[in-house]
Scaffold this motif. Structure first.
Motif, PDB file in Angstrom:
ATOM      1  N   ARG A 233      26.549 -23.193  87.230  1.00 27.54           N
ATOM      2  CA  ARG A 233      25.673 -23.524  88.361  1.00 27.54           C
ATOM      3  C   ARG A 233      25.054 -21.665  88.548  1.00 27.54           C
ATOM      4  O   ARG A 233      25.622 -21.243  88.659  1.00 27.54           O
ATOM      5  CB  ARG A 233      26.003 -23.331  88.937  1.00 27.54           C
ATOM      6  CG  ARG A 233      25.140 -24.579  90.821  1.00 27.54           C
ATOM      7  CD  ARG A 233      26.087 -25.132  91.604  1.00 27.54           C
ATOM      8  NE  ARG A 233      27.371 -24.165  91.870  1.00 27.54           N
ATOM      9  CZ  ARG A 233      26.954 -23.515  93.039  1.00 27.54           C
ATOM     10  NH1 ARG A 233      25.832 -23.385  93.540  1.00 27.54           N
ATOM     11  NH2 ARG A 233      28.146 -23.225  93.950  1.00 27.54           N
ATOM     12  N   ARG A 237      21.904 -22.173  93.658  1.00 27.41           N
ATOM     13  CA  ARG A 237      20.984 -23.729  93.506  1.00 27.41           C
ATOM     14  C   ARG A 237      22.187 -24.940  93.783  1.00 27.41           C
ATOM     15  O   ARG A 237      23.753 -24.028  93.106  1.00 27.41           O
ATOM     16  CB  ARG A 237      20.672 -23.640  91.756  1.00 27.41           C
ATOM     17  CG  ARG A 237      19.205 -22.504  91.706  1.00 27.41           C
ATOM     18  CD  ARG A 237      18.172 -23.777  91.667  1.00 27.41           C
ATOM     19  NE  ARG A 237      16.671 -22.599  91.805  1.00 27.41           N
ATOM     20  CZ  ARG A 237      16.624 -22.986  90.231  1.00 27.41           C
ATOM     21  NH1 ARG A 237      17.833 -22.562  89.437  1.00 27.41           N
ATOM     22  NH2 ARG A 237      15.088 -21.789  90.191  1.00 27.41           N
ATOM     23  N   GLU A 239      22.271 -27.916  91.520  1.00 27.31           N
ATOM     24  CA  GLU A 239      21.976 -28.310  89.866  1.00 27.31           C
ATOM     25  C   GLU A 239      23.032 -27.818  88.851  1.00 27.31           C
ATOM     26  O   GLU A 239      23.205 -26.292  89.429  1.00 27.31           O
ATOM     27  CB  GLU A 239      20.858 -28.941  89.413  1.00 27.31           C
ATOM     28  CG  GLU A 239      19.364 -28.038  89.550  1.00 27.31           C
ATOM     29  CD  GLU A 239      19.005 -27.551  90.532  1.00 27.31           C
ATOM     30  OE1 GLU A 239      18.064 -26.390  90.078  1.00 27.31           O
ATOM     31  OE2 GLU A 239      19.144 -27.319  91.811  1.00 27.31           O
ATOM     32  N   TRP A 240      22.770 -27.899  88.160  1.00 25.95           N
ATOM     33  CA  TRP A 240      23.753 -27.781  86.916  1.00 25.95           C
ATOM     34  C   TRP A 240      23.626 -27.668  86.195  1.00 25.95           C
ATOM     35  O   TRP A 240      22.180 -28.974  85.412  1.00 25.95           O
ATOM     36  CB  TRP A 240      25.273 -28.503  86.454  1.00 25.95           C
ATOM     37  CG  TRP A 240      26.387 -27.902  87.803  1.00 25.95           C
ATOM     38  CD1 TRP A 240      26.166 -28.673  89.202  1.00 25.95           C
ATOM     39  CD2 TRP A 240      27.428 -27.249  87.844  1.00 25.95           C
ATOM     40  NE1 TRP A 240      27.426 -27.757  89.817  1.00 25.95           N
ATOM     41  CE2 TRP A 240      28.683 -27.395  89.091  1.00 25.95           C
ATOM     42  CE3 TRP A 240      28.101 -26.423  87.078  1.00 25.95           C
ATOM     43  CZ2 TRP A 240      29.317 -27.117  89.369  1.00 25.95           C
ATOM     44  CZ3 TRP A 240      29.155 -25.875  86.881  1.00 25.95           C
ATOM     45  CH2 TRP A 240      29.871 -25.434  88.136  1.00 25.95           C
TER      46      TRP A 240
END
Ligand SMILES: Cc1cc2nc3c(=O)[nH]c(=O)nc-3n(C[C@H](O)[C@H](O)[C@H](O)COP(=O)(O)OP(=O)(O)OC[C@H]3O[C@@H](n4cnc5c(N)ncnc54)[C@H](O)[C@@H]3O)c2cc1C
Length: 456
Positions: A233, A237, A239-240
């Motif tokens: 990540r 942010r 999201e991965w």
């Protein structure tokens, strides 16, 4: 820790934690030499285990002393999905906490200042929130200093050299002996520097200076347990980004990239001085179960009692294993740690270098010419990876790292697998994507080649 910080541990340019003895007094150096498992004055794993375990335990030269050897898995799918393997490590320390055997757990988890670090957890939420393997260089010095003298009891989790180091530490600081009451070991292939996380993250699109979090073991329901992904990540942010490990350069443990130098001198695979040790059951029948299954070796009656109670209640599933099966689950590890160590010791002695005293005797002839060549190439690969990655990171160029390392990895693969299988393995990622490779027989060979290239 043993010298109260007079021998400081600092982070090197290559992302390893290293003790600095410059300016240390002779008495501090003597303490360090008694505590560090890689120094000449510290007792070896056989001596420590003879001291801390009753003579009634069975003994096997490969796995150390043992009460029982099993394969085990936490029964709940919701639980194991967030563990690296069968979830038994966090389950054991959770039970110790819940049943009042300890007040806290000293283990590695996510860290605000760094990706991972040793921390102390006092409740189940913290134990459960800090699961999964951290293939990352850490030090328990700060965490153990914080709890020393607080009158509470702890379980400490660590790879074999950390557990043996902790055993040595409590001999030097007897007050700690009443506090560190359970030693929970993790089977270990070798420990990595910080660069391992950074290299894998860079390949999923997160540059080292942007890296906020990593997950080394993302499970995929209904795939083989070994077929896991890596995820990272970016800072700021949610999201991965992720990719299967088998598609990431440097993720193959057999290439030993970013391995710490000390691991070249380790012969302890099953944390022989730990009260219980847990690893992956890389064995036919278990490997195919996406949930992951642990190899569990108990050396403490209390921990065996906890395991039996878990089985009786249905919280965990347990299967009996033999010491042979446990050793077989780490076959590559034994080649690296026992055969490899004999060759490395002999090489270093021949070149006039200092070596620690180990249970394995120096012997360059212990293995045949091909294995000897692999051992030497792997050592060179490992060493070059540190300098090449530091240079690549400073230049901001992942390609620069690949340019140096890819030819070395390819040479290693060709020596290991021979010209035909070796080339198939090297070109497998490209060939598998090619629309010209439609033949199912060719595809099955490629898939075998790719699987072989990810194992330890
Ligand atoms: C550096 C390293 C190398 C390994 N090499 C091998 C190998 O070659 N073969 C093999 O079979 N297994 C190896 N393991 C062990 C394996 O990755 C799993 O950690 C183990 O099987 C436990 O899985 P689990 O599902 O029971 O643990 P989980 O339920 O996920 O819990 C993991 C527990 O371990 C703690 N932990 C995680 N990383 C560390 C760390 N670095 N130091 C201290 N505590 C930690 C966590 O805090 C947590 O309490 C290695 C682990 C590490 C850290």
């Amino acid at each position: 820790m043993a010298t109260s910080g007079r021998i400081p541990i600092t982070l090197t340019r290559y992302g390893a934690r290293q003790a600095s003895t410059a300016g240390a007094s002779e008495s501090d150096k003597a303490i360090a030499s008694r505590v560090c498992p890689f120094a000449r004055d510290s007792p070896d794993e056989d001596a420590v285990s003879a001291e801390v375990f009753p003579p009634s335990l069975d003994h096997d030269e490969r796995i150390g002393r043992f009460l029982k050897v099993s394969a085990a898995q936490v029964a709940s799918d919701d639980y194991v999905i967030d563990s690296s393997s069968g979830g038994m490590t966090s389950w054991f320390v959770g039970r110790l906490l819940a049943e009042g055997d300890v007040d806290g757990v000293i283990h590695v988890g996510r860290n605000e200042d760094d990706l991972f670090g040793y921390r102390v957890s006092y409740d189940m939420d913290a134990v459960l929130g800090n699961r999964k393997s951290a293939y990352y260089a850490t030090s328990f010095a700060d965490a153990v200093s914080r709890i020393e003298g607080d009158g509470r009891r702890y379980a400490i989790v660590g790879v074999p050299c950390f557990i043996t180091g902790a055993r040595h530490l409590v001999r030097e600081r007897p007050a700690l002996a009443d506090q560190l009451v359970y030693f929970v070991g993790l089977v270990c292939g070798h420990l990595k520097t910080d660069a391992f996380a950074q290299l894998l993250a860079w390949q999923v699109g997160v540059a080292p200076d942007q890296l906020a979090e990593v997950d080394f073991r993302v499970k995929h329901p209904h795939r083989d347990a070994q077929d896991y992904s890596f995820a990272a990540r970016r800072r700021g942010r949610a999201e991965w980004a992720s990719k299967p490990n088998r598609r990431l350069f440097g993720a193959n443990w057999g290439h030993a990239m970013f391995q710490l130098g000390a691991c070249d001198f380790c012969d302890d695979i099953f944390a022989e001085t730990a009260d219980v040790v847990l690893g992956d059951a890389w064995l036919e029948g278990f490997r195919q179960d996406w949930r992951g299954t642990n190899v569990v070796i108990t050396r403490s009656p209390r921990l065996q009692e906890i395991l039996d109670a878990g089985e009786d209640s249905g919280a965990v599933r347990v299967w009996p294993l033999s010491p042979d099966e446990a050793a077989k689950s780490q076959a590559g590890n034994f080649r690296h740690r026992r055969d490899g160590l004999a060759v490395r010791l002999a090489d270093d002695i021949a070149e006039g270098r200092w070596v620690p005293l180990k249970r394995v005797q120096p012997d360059a002839e212990r293995v045949g010419a091909k294995r000897r060549s692999l051992i030497r190439q792997r050592r060179a690969l490992s060493r070059t990876s540190h300098t090449a990655f530091a240079a690549a990171r400073e230049a901001g160029s992942l390609r620069a790292f690949m340019r140096v390392m890819r030819p070395k990895v390819n040479a290693y693969v060709l020596t290991d697998l021979g010209p035909v299988m070796g080339r198939l393995t090297i070109y497998a990622p490209w060939l598998a994507r090619s629309r010209f490779v439609r033949n199912s027989f060719v595809r099955s060979i490629l898939s075998r080649a790719r699987t072989r290239s990810t194992g330890t």
